[in-house]
Design an enzyme around this catalytic site. Structure first.
Site, short mmCIF file in Angstrom:
data_model
loop_
_atom_site.label_atom_id
_atom_site.label_comp_id
_atom_site.label_asym_id
_atom_site.label_seq_id
_atom_site.Cartn_x
_atom_site.Cartn_y
_atom_site.Cartn_z
N LYS A 80 47.82 45.00 39.97
CA LYS A 80 48.79 44.21 39.21
C LYS A 80 48.98 44.84 37.83
O LYS A 80 48.00 45.27 37.21
CB LYS A 80 48.28 42.78 39.08
CG LYS A 80 49.22 41.81 38.38
CD LYS A 80 48.64 40.39 38.34
CE LYS A 80 49.57 39.39 37.70
NZ LYS A 80 49.00 38.03 37.64
N SER A 155 52.02 34.38 39.66
CA SER A 155 52.64 35.51 39.03
C SER A 155 52.33 36.85 39.72
O SER A 155 53.05 37.82 39.54
CB SER A 155 52.22 35.61 37.56
OG SER A 155 50.83 35.85 37.48
N SER A 179 47.80 32.05 40.16
CA SER A 179 48.55 33.29 40.38
C SER A 179 47.99 34.23 41.44
O SER A 179 48.66 35.19 41.81
CB SER A 179 48.69 34.07 39.08
OG SER A 179 49.77 33.56 38.36
N1 GLN Z 1 52.28 29.72 37.63
C1 GLN Z 1 51.36 29.38 36.59
C2 GLN Z 1 51.99 29.66 35.25
O1 GLN Z 1 53.13 29.94 35.23
C3 GLN Z 1 50.09 30.16 36.76
C4 GLN Z 1 50.22 31.57 36.36
C5 GLN Z 1 48.95 32.34 36.49
O2 GLN Z 1 47.99 31.93 37.16
N2 GLN Z 1 48.90 33.45 35.82
O3 GLN Z 1 51.39 29.59 34.24
#
Ligand code: GLN
Length: 487
Positions: A80, A155, A179
């Site tokens: 990532k 994400s 995420s």
């Molecule tokens: N979707 C969640 C957010 O937008 C979690 C994102 C994540 O775990 N990095 O914050």
């Protein structure tokens, strides 16, 4: 097909010299050439560098190095775009980092390299890991390999899609509120968020430091255990990492789950839960019972507050962490005739709308006059949420829930509605607030279109072994993980 092997299958073939690491790496590159134009999981990769690493691994294998010593020897793994890999670009799928190249390796990358892995490719994500669909990437929206009109989750959407589309044998992602687990569920792979403190975050670009963890995406549970073996452990460069001993996470796989007690939180099986997701989770619970586990209803009474608490704490920490991207120290700079103008121009042009929204929210909840009412209160409710879990774990060994309320949604469906987007993490966020480990694995498909459904297993702090063992037992008794998207 070479590209569709798991890590353990590939390692066996490398060890027996049936295939070389160069062939395995070339298989990933060929696969990317064949499908990534449609999937768009990768933002960049360097084929020559990957093949050079593969040749070095092949030389090591020839010289007698074993997979017992180097568990990932010759295995191509993609990363990532939020983790530093020395000499590779680092963008966090944002424009603000410009042409920044990492000057050093994150600890998890050092560990993967030390175990023999081939580190290649940068994977798309929501900008600075803020989002649930990769639609917040400044570069591209990754597509779900099961249906390219749908999001892969986020994400770490690129990390999930790359594994589901067989473009890498495993990938790394990060999980602040879901995420890793949410995209793993939506793409039909295994995703593991370790306990807070299990894995070093040195070299991970921080989003919300009290919540962030690094973890693997893999094609099966055994591979997740192998990856966790490699990346876990205390790191003096990350003071939040702990010295809790690292067991061999593959050792418990295959043993019976008879007599284990698994809690099903009543607060998770209500409201907005899609009927097909519910049916799959119900069937998985039944399967766990057939395998000898005892599934009991539990209550996590403060569940309703999790999303609100998360969006106060995560944004507060993000507003502080992202202050470093000011046009002076990193990446892109947009000049102005005063330092304030330079900051404003750089941040105004460098950050996308969701990142700006989070910085504004976070600055607001930390500002004097609102700090006590929002931030301090959220911290207190966070403790209540953690205590709910610790209390439940007095009577159960693990907790089972759906990973997401629905299967993958359409690209664009929630893009203009941040609240709806935030709610897609409703089942994954509490785990980060509580600091406990969580894993998602495939537990079924919707009918039409055919989209993966994920089952989430939550464990006691540092009890990754238990959730891996349960997940493995379930996986062995089902064939969801063997199904591949028709690309
Ligand atoms: N979707 C969640 C957010 O937008 C979690 C994102 C994540 O775990 N990095 O914050």
């Amino acid at each position: 097909m070479l590209h569709s092997l798991t890590i353990s299958q590939l390692a066996a073939k490398l060890a027996s010299r049936e295939v070389t690491s160069r062939e395995a790496t070339q298989a990933c590159l060929d696969r990317i050439a064949a499908v990534d134009g449609r999937i768009q999981a990768f933002t960049s990769y360097n084929a020559a560098d990957a093949l050079a690493q593969a040749d070095a691994a092949d030389a090591k294998i020839k010289a007698g190095a074993s997979h017992a010593q180097f568990p990932l020897l010759g295995v191509p793994i993609a990363i990532k775009d939020v983790l530093n890999v020395k000499g590779h670009p680092l963008n966090c799928s944002s424009k603000i980092l410009g042409d920044f190249i990492s000057p050093y390796d994150a600890t998890v990358i050092e560990k993967l390299k030390a175990s023999g892995a081939i580190i290649f490719g940068r994977l798309n994500m929501d900008e600075f890991a803020m989002g649930s669909s990769t639609e917040n990437s400044a570069f591209q929206t990754t597509k779900n390999p099961w249906d390219i009109s749908r999001i892969p989750g986020g994400s770490s959407g690129g990390s999930a899609a790359a594994v589901a589309a067989d473009e890498a044998f495993a990938t790394l992602g990060s999980d602040t509120g879901g995420s890793i687990r949410q995209p793993a569920a939506l793409c039909g792979c295994v995703g593991l968020k370790p306990t807070y403190g299990r894995v070093s975050r040195y070299g991970l670009v921080a989003f919300a430091s009290s919540l962030d963890q690094v973890g693997p995406f893999t094609k099966d549970v055994r591979d997740a255990a192998t990856m966790l073996n490699v990346i876990s452990g205390r790191d003096p460069r990350d003071s939040s990492s702990v010295s809790e001993p690292v067991p061999d996470y593959t050792a418990a796989l295959g043993s019976s789950i008879k007599g284990l007690k698994i809690g099903l939180p009543k607060e998770y099986m209500v409201g907005g839960l899609d009927p097909e997701v519910k049916a799959s989770v119900d069937a998985a619970v039944k399967k766990l019972t057939e395998l000898g586990a005892e599934v009991v209803e539990i209550s996590l009474p403060h569940t309703d507050y999790a999303v609100a608490v998360y969006y106060i704490i995560a944004t507060a920490e993000a507003s502080s962490n992202l202050a470093r991207f000011d046009g002076i120290r990193y990446g892109k700079r947009v000049d102005g005739d005063s330092p304030e103008k330079l900051y404003g121009n750089t941040r105004g042009q460098g950050f996308g709308p969701e990142v700006k929204r989070r910085i504004i929210l976070g600055t607001y909840v930390l500002s004097s006059g609102y700090y006590d009412a929002f931030y301090l209160r959220a911290q207190k409710v966070r403790t209540l949420i953690r205590n709910d879990f610790l209390k439940a774990f007095e009577t159960v060994d693990a907790i089972v829930t759906p990973t997401t309320p629905t299967a993958a949604f359409k690209i664009g469906e929630k893009a203009d509605d941040p609240l709806q987007m935030y709610l897609s993490d409703i089942f994954t966020i509490s785990c980060n607030l509580a600091g406990i480990p969580g894993l998602s694995l495939p537990c079924g498909f919707t009918k039409s279109p055919k989209l993966p459904i994920g089952l989430q297993l939550l464990g006691k702090p540092f009890a990754e072994e238990t959730i891996l063992k349960i997940a493995h037992a379930y996986e062995q008794a089902t064939d969801w993980h063997t199904q591949r998207p028709g690309l």
